[in-house]
Enzyme design. Structure first.
Site, mmCIF file in Angstrom:
data_model
loop_
_atom_site.group_PDB
_atom_site.id
_atom_site.type_symbol
_atom_site.label_atom_id
_atom_site.label_comp_id
_atom_site.label_asym_id
_atom_site.label_seq_id
_atom_site.Cartn_x
_atom_site.Cartn_y
_atom_site.Cartn_z
ATOM 1 C CE LYS A 31 16.588 5.964 33.652
ATOM 2 N NZ LYS A 31 15.572 4.960 34.047
ATOM 3 C CB SER B 98 12.454 3.632 33.953
ATOM 4 O OG SER B 98 12.881 4.124 32.694
#
Length: 297
Positions: free
Chosen positions: A152, A82
């Site tokens: 993230k 990701s």
């Protein structure tokens, strides 16, 4: 006889009563004696062998490792794609855990590790590590396999308004972000999941993966409390270095687009607020003068 010389029959020179000749002094000492006297007259102790001190050294090293893991830095493993291409699956990153202890809050553009806020990793299987892996992860020498943590990039912080329409860029407080330097090649900013506008509450952050079309980030959890935002209390720290493998070693700086003028809403409003604050006393003073003049007339 030369002047100043002494014969063998002359009186001997004055000497200290207990003085010894060098030969006598040497002969009077045993092999274990030393020049400096010690308290008990005993021979100095022999140093401990390395094997006797080894357990103590290992104990100190483990305590230091545990303290470093708890308060300074901790290693984390990247389990997914990701955050490509910034981070690859299997990379080990070092996370700064020190600055949050001094009240530092996550900032836009930083890559952060945070605990699952609840519901983000429900369907993700957790591996079952062996005893050795558990011990090494406990002291911080290897990433934890049991904890459900995510990594993230921070896009917006408390007080910001973030938005992304189809085919458009991500905007923060009305300013478009130029994400070419870190977004995965060929990805769009948010075409798979447009969102917003979202007002990020104070004490929370909006996060997104760099591989936008392969990241279940804030966009996909807007039905949860906080509308997909993450509490800063859940943030473990900022990822600062890719430490492993060696050929992937790199720092993780904040991209320049997050430093653009006007992005910080509070900073943009500050000059206007200061102007109003400075002008208000003058307006009140002038109004008072006019009022007093009319009353006197």
């Amino acid at each position: 006889m030369a002047v100043g010389a002494r014969s063998g029959h002359d009186e001997p020179e004055d000497r200290p009563e207990h003085a010894e000749s060098p030969v006598e002094a040497t002969a009077g000492r045993t092999e274990g004696d030393s020049d400096s006297s010690d308290s008990g007259g005993r021979a100095p102790k022999k140093p401990r062998s390395f094997w006797k001190e080894l357990p103590l050294l290992i104990g100190i090293a483990l305590v230091l490792a545990l303290l470093i893991k708890t308060f300074l830095v901790q290693a984390f493993s990247i389990p997914s794609d990701s955050m490509q291409n910034t981070l690859q699956r299997g990379d080990r990153v070092l996370v700064d855990k020190l600055t949050p202890w001094f009240g530092s809050e996550p900032e836009r553009g930083e890559v952060v590790v945070f605990h699952d806020p609840g519901g983000w990793l429900e369907d993700t299987a957790t591996p079952d590590p062996n005893a050795v892996q558990k011990f090494l992860s406990f002291i911080g020498l290897m990433p934890s396999a049991e904890e459900k943590d995510l990594i993230k990039r921070v896009i917006a912080v408390g007080g910001d308004t973030v938005e992304c329409k189809k085919n458009g860029p991500v905007t923060v407080n009305g300013k478009a972000l130029d994400e070419k330097s870190f977004i995965f090649p060929g990805n769009t900013a948010c075409n798979d999941e447009p969102f917003g506008p979202i007002h990020v509450p104070e004490g929370r952050i909006w996060v997104m993966g760099d591989h936008r079309q392969n990241s279940l980030d804030s966009r996909y959890h807007q039905e949860l409390p906080g509308q997909g935002t993450v509490s800063t209390d859940e943030v473990v720290g900022r990822a600062v270095v890719v430490a492993w493998p060696i050929n992937r070693w790199a720092t993780l700086p904040v991209p320049g687009t997050f430093d653009q003028a006007g992005l910080n809403k509070a900073a943009a409003m500050a000059p206007a607020a200061l102007g109003v604050a400075g002008a208000l006393p003058l307006v009140l003073w002038r109004r008072r003068r006019l009022t007093s003049g009319r009353t006197a007339g």
